[in-house]
Design a protein around this motif. Sequence first.
Motif, PDB file in Angstrom:
ATOM      1  N   ARG A   1      63.680  10.809  56.579  1.00  0.00           N
ATOM      2  CA  ARG A   1      65.111  11.134  56.528  1.00  0.00           C
ATOM      3  C   ARG A   1      65.444  11.901  55.265  1.00  0.00           C
ATOM      4  NH1 ARG A   1      68.081   6.049  56.564  1.00  0.00           N
ATOM      5  NH2 ARG A   1      66.094   5.041  56.136  1.00  0.00           N
ATOM      6  N   ALA A   2      64.835  11.511  54.155  1.00  0.00           N
ATOM      7  CA  ALA A   2      65.103  12.207  52.890  1.00  0.00           C
ATOM      8  C   ALA A   2      64.623  13.656  52.974  1.00  0.00           C
ATOM      9  CB  ALA A   2      64.415  11.489  51.741  1.00  0.00           C
TER      10      ALA A   2
ATOM     11  N   LEU B   1      62.052   6.406  55.738  1.00  0.00           N
ATOM     12  CA  LEU B   1      62.905   6.763  54.599  1.00  0.00           C
ATOM     13  C   LEU B   1      62.504   8.138  54.062  1.00  0.00           C
ATOM     14  CD1 LEU B   1      65.003   6.157  52.460  1.00  0.00           C
ATOM     15  CD2 LEU B   1      63.310   4.840  51.206  1.00  0.00           C
ATOM     16  N   ASN B   2      61.205   8.334  53.900  1.00  0.00           N
ATOM     17  CA  ASN B   2      60.738   9.640  53.447  1.00  0.00           C
ATOM     18  C   ASN B   2      61.146  10.726  54.434  1.00  0.00           C
ATOM     19  OD1 ASN B   2      59.567   8.194  51.438  1.00  0.00           O
ATOM     20  ND2 ASN B   2      57.450   8.581  52.029  1.00  0.00           N
TER      21      ASN B   2
ATOM     22  N   VAL C   1      57.992  12.444  46.863  1.00  0.00           N
ATOM     23  CA  VAL C   1      57.632  12.391  48.279  1.00  0.00           C
ATOM     24  C   VAL C   1      57.131  13.772  48.693  1.00  0.00           C
ATOM     25  CG1 VAL C   1      58.530  12.096  50.621  1.00  0.00           C
ATOM     26  CG2 VAL C   1      59.353  10.629  48.767  1.00  0.00           C
TER      27      VAL C   1
ATOM     28  N   LEU D   1      60.838   2.401  62.792  1.00  0.00           N
ATOM     29  CA  LEU D   1      60.094   3.357  61.974  1.00  0.00           C
ATOM     30  C   LEU D   1      61.045   4.208  61.130  1.00  0.00           C
ATOM     31  CD1 LEU D   1      57.091   3.980  61.774  1.00  0.00           C
ATOM     32  CD2 LEU D   1      57.421   5.817  63.418  1.00  0.00           C
TER      33      LEU D   1
ATOM     34  N   ALA E   1      63.743  14.827  47.730  1.00  0.00           N
ATOM     35  CA  ALA E   1      62.564  14.058  48.122  1.00  0.00           C
ATOM     36  C   ALA E   1      61.375  14.470  47.265  1.00  0.00           C
ATOM     37  CB  ALA E   1      62.267  14.291  49.603  1.00  0.00           C
TER      38      ALA E   1
ATOM     39  N   TYR F   1      64.297   3.620  60.314  1.00  0.00           N
ATOM     40  CA  TYR F   1      65.244   2.956  59.413  1.00  0.00           C
ATOM     41  C   TYR F   1      64.653   1.861  58.542  1.00  0.00           C
ATOM     42  CZ  TYR F   1      68.830   5.482  61.900  1.00  0.00           C
ATOM     43  OH  TYR F   1      69.590   6.475  62.429  1.00  0.00           O
ATOM     44  N   ARG F   2      63.443   1.420  58.856  1.00  0.00           N
ATOM     45  CA  ARG F   2      62.963   0.252  58.129  1.00  0.00           C
ATOM     46  C   ARG F   2      61.562   0.425  57.528  1.00  0.00           C
ATOM     47  NH1 ARG F   2      67.380  -0.677  57.929  1.00  0.00           N
ATOM     48  NH2 ARG F   2      68.577  -2.527  58.480  1.00  0.00           N
ATOM     49  N   THR F   3      61.088   1.659  57.469  1.00  0.00           N
ATOM     50  CA  THR F   3      59.760   1.843  56.873  1.00  0.00           C
ATOM     51  C   THR F   3      59.791   2.952  55.830  1.00  0.00           C
ATOM     52  OG1 THR F   3      59.016   3.555  58.389  1.00  0.00           O
ATOM     53  CG2 THR F   3      58.677   1.260  59.084  1.00  0.00           C
ATOM     54  N   ARG F   4      58.748   2.965  55.023  1.00  0.00           N
ATOM     55  CA  ARG F   4      58.604   4.017  54.019  1.00  0.00           C
ATOM     56  C   ARG F   4      58.549   5.378  54.687  1.00  0.00           C
ATOM     57  NH1 ARG F   4      53.920   2.785  50.316  1.00  0.00           N
ATOM     58  NH2 ARG F   4      52.710   2.943  52.222  1.00  0.00           N
ATOM     59  N   PHE F   5      57.770   5.455  55.793  1.00  0.00           N
ATOM     60  CA  PHE F   5      57.673   6.732  56.493  1.00  0.00           C
ATOM     61  C   PHE F   5      59.053   7.226  56.923  1.00  0.00           C
ATOM     62  CE2 PHE F   5      57.530   8.819  60.693  1.00  0.00           C
ATOM     63  CZ  PHE F   5      56.947  10.010  60.318  1.00  0.00           C
TER      64      PHE F   5
ATOM     65  N   GLU G   1      66.908  15.715  55.062  1.00  0.00           N
ATOM     66  CA  GLU G   1      68.245  15.927  54.513  1.00  0.00           C
ATOM     67  C   GLU G   1      68.214  16.778  53.255  1.00  0.00           C
ATOM     68  OE1 GLU G   1      71.200  15.416  55.460  1.00  0.00           O
ATOM     69  OE2 GLU G   1      70.587  14.400  57.284  1.00  0.00           O
TER      70      GLU G   1
END
Lengths: 508, 315
Positions: free
Chosen positions: B182-183, B179-180, B196, B171, B191, B173-177, B186
Amino acid sequence: METRSYPYAIEMRGIVKRFGPTLAGDHVDLAVRKGDVHALLGENGAGKSTLMRILYGLYHADSGEILVDGRPAVIRSPKDAIAHGIGMVTQHFALASPLTVTENIILGRTPNFRIDMDAAHAQVQAAAGRYGLEINPRAVIGDLAVGQRQRVEILKALYREARVLILDEPTAVLTPQETHQLFTELRRLQQQGLSVIFISHKLHEVMAITNRITVLRHGRVAGNVETRGTDERALAQMMVGRVTRPAVKPPAVEEGDPMLRIADLHAADAKGVPALQGVNLTVRAGEIVGLAGVSGNGQSELAHILSGTGEAGRGAVRVGEKEITHADARAVMAAGVGRIPEDRHAGVVGDLSVEQNLVLEHLDDFRRGGMLDHKRIRSHARALIDAYQIKAAPGDRIRTLSGGNMQKVILARVLERAPAVIIVAQPTRGLDIGATEYVRRKLVEQRSRGAAILLISEDLDEIMELSDRIAVIYEGRIMGELTGAEATTERLGLLMSGVAHAALGAEA
Amino acid sequence: MSDIFSLTFLVGLLSATLRVATPLVYGAMGEIISERGGVLNLGIEGTMFLGAFTGFAAAAALSNAGVAGYLWLGLAAAILAGMIMGALMGLFAVTLGVNQHVSGLGITLLCTGLALFGFRLIFGESDVLPKVTPFAQIAPLGATSPAGVVLEQYLLTYIAFLVVVPVSWWLIYRTRFGLNLRAVGENPEAADASGVSVARTRYASLVLGGALMAVGGAFLSLAQLGAFTPGIVAGRGWVCIALVIFARWHPVRGMWGALLFGGVFALQLRLQTLGLELPYELFLALPYLVTILALALAGRNVAYPGAYLKPYHRE
Ligand SMILES: Nc1ncnc2c1ncn2[C@@H]1O[C@H](COP(=O)(O)OP(=O)(O)O)[C@@H](O)[C@H]1O
Ligand SMILES: [Mg+2]
């Protein structure tokens, strides 16, 4: 079909933007032709970023309209701007540093819940190749150099199909080599039909890369010219303007002893880039020496070193006979230097009271035994509030004071010690006319007393009004010195843009 | 002392380690997902406690009513309670921008109060501890071989290690959720500028995180004990907070951390029974000491999420 032949990618008409009392945009018009690199030129605070943040939906104009491809556009957020094909690389990079290049680029553009990372990398790689921006999609942003991060931001905008790219002072953070590379990339993108709005205050860069230039000054358009039909001299003049007020120079005082001597001073900025590259400057007792220059040419590094809060490299700074090159703030003060810092909020402690701020740097003088003598601190504050016309009570928290009154507190604290050398940076920035006049009068008073004053200011009018001598700093070197009588905005502007003194003499 | 090296001892130790680590895995994954979005959720201790209570109370009521799937329905009730508490944390920390420490501790206090009050209300002050028949363990390899005994565990333990940990990783590292998430954790400005929604992403992470924390609590009441006691969570939420830092917000490292703590905990239980001449408090403190030690060693110079503890509002 009509839109294809429409000549302008972007038109901004009559943009007005107010921040409290500041008019950052005063009926600004801007028209960017398709395929042009269009410069937005102006000194710090001229309103360049504000105008572009409006175009990108980060700020909202009070009035005015925006046309994209000749059609009125409503831009309320970056999302709207992106939908209109506008991309922006802001002054502060907007990337998440632990994420990879690919992740940053596809952020907000992921069609499916599941992300196929390999496919995404390949897509980003392909886009990078198409636009000639060399970058490793798998690299983590935090590991990249500043120039590469900027490239990622540009690619991010292009990946969102930007047809207009806004670059806010892109070269400010770059080394000359990186700048060169950026320009090469921009030319290639221009050939692919991209329009670029290039914000800068560096004249030679604007001359080198742009087709057309709009000059902003104090929130207004001061000029709009073809790059081919102009030169640095004309641009400098538009940028800094003419002196509107006849400069009332204080009567000359006879030449005093050299009090502040800076010899071959070197220093690096926070990123380790050379900021001072051999500064030589002397200030004598009873004179005001103005240090003019476009911001970011080493002024703040110099001010910090002279205040004991910077890190000097090679070279020497002497106050009288005492060397203070590497001294700390306390030692610098003890040597007889008073400093009025550029950021006045950094010069005071906001949560402390007026009276506490007034004694902050000299607590030892207000001790009785091991305790502070509050009675004496209060009477001391009363006297200074009176003498410096500070509109505040001794117990008021400094934070609640207006900029002018805060500056008066700082002046009072510094000047009551009658320092032999005074370092002032941007003393009237953001002050109203009354407070400005007051501060300037005080500086002239100090000069009459025999203080040696170094006035660092981006306000050329201020420098010309107050200084006996004006030195111009450019890329960490003194480009030349003019006496108050010799100085004109034109000559100063040329020196500020890096045209050497000798060339100036030959032309004059 | 030779007992330590016997196979029985080792089998018991490993088996207990997995059991002790299970609620920590749920809690840590929930906290990792919350914190990845930039929100420290100190409501975890309370959310686990409320999860334990809600799960038990619902299961007890349903079991009395003769509903067959009372345990799973109780678990669902616990999840719902956790999601509500996550949303409440979102209201405070995201929408209202209240200090995250204060919001989280407030949630913990609220949950603790709610659970204790609810318990009295429903079960009164009887002397006998109310009980339900808890989840049974399953033994895929049979219960005869040593490996089979070690792997005789609750289904929720299997789900924790084989589903929750890898899915959390996927979830994030490999999904849109992810990525959003983590962005947003950070660089929320970036974002936001990329389109986002910071608030929506943070809410989603807190609700999901709350659900996982509640499952961790419900595991204690519905699987391990079959009962609810005021001391049931006993600081496991706080341990998770430490584990998350130890794990540097990575689900797999979080799982190893939970196993380490579980191992030391299980070990000290067994050391106590060896009859050593040492105060038992010392043994009890051991897992926490190890946590502190691990944190001190692994937690130095960790890179916190860039927007950790920072509320985000445009302009
Ligand atoms: N968010 C803001 N709030 C208040 N004043 C602002 C804000 N942004 C810019 N300003 C003011 O507007 C003026 C123009 O600023 P800016 O557009 O950043 O200039 P430039 O980019 O040309 O250096 C300055 O006086 C600045 O202090
Ligand atoms: Mg700017």
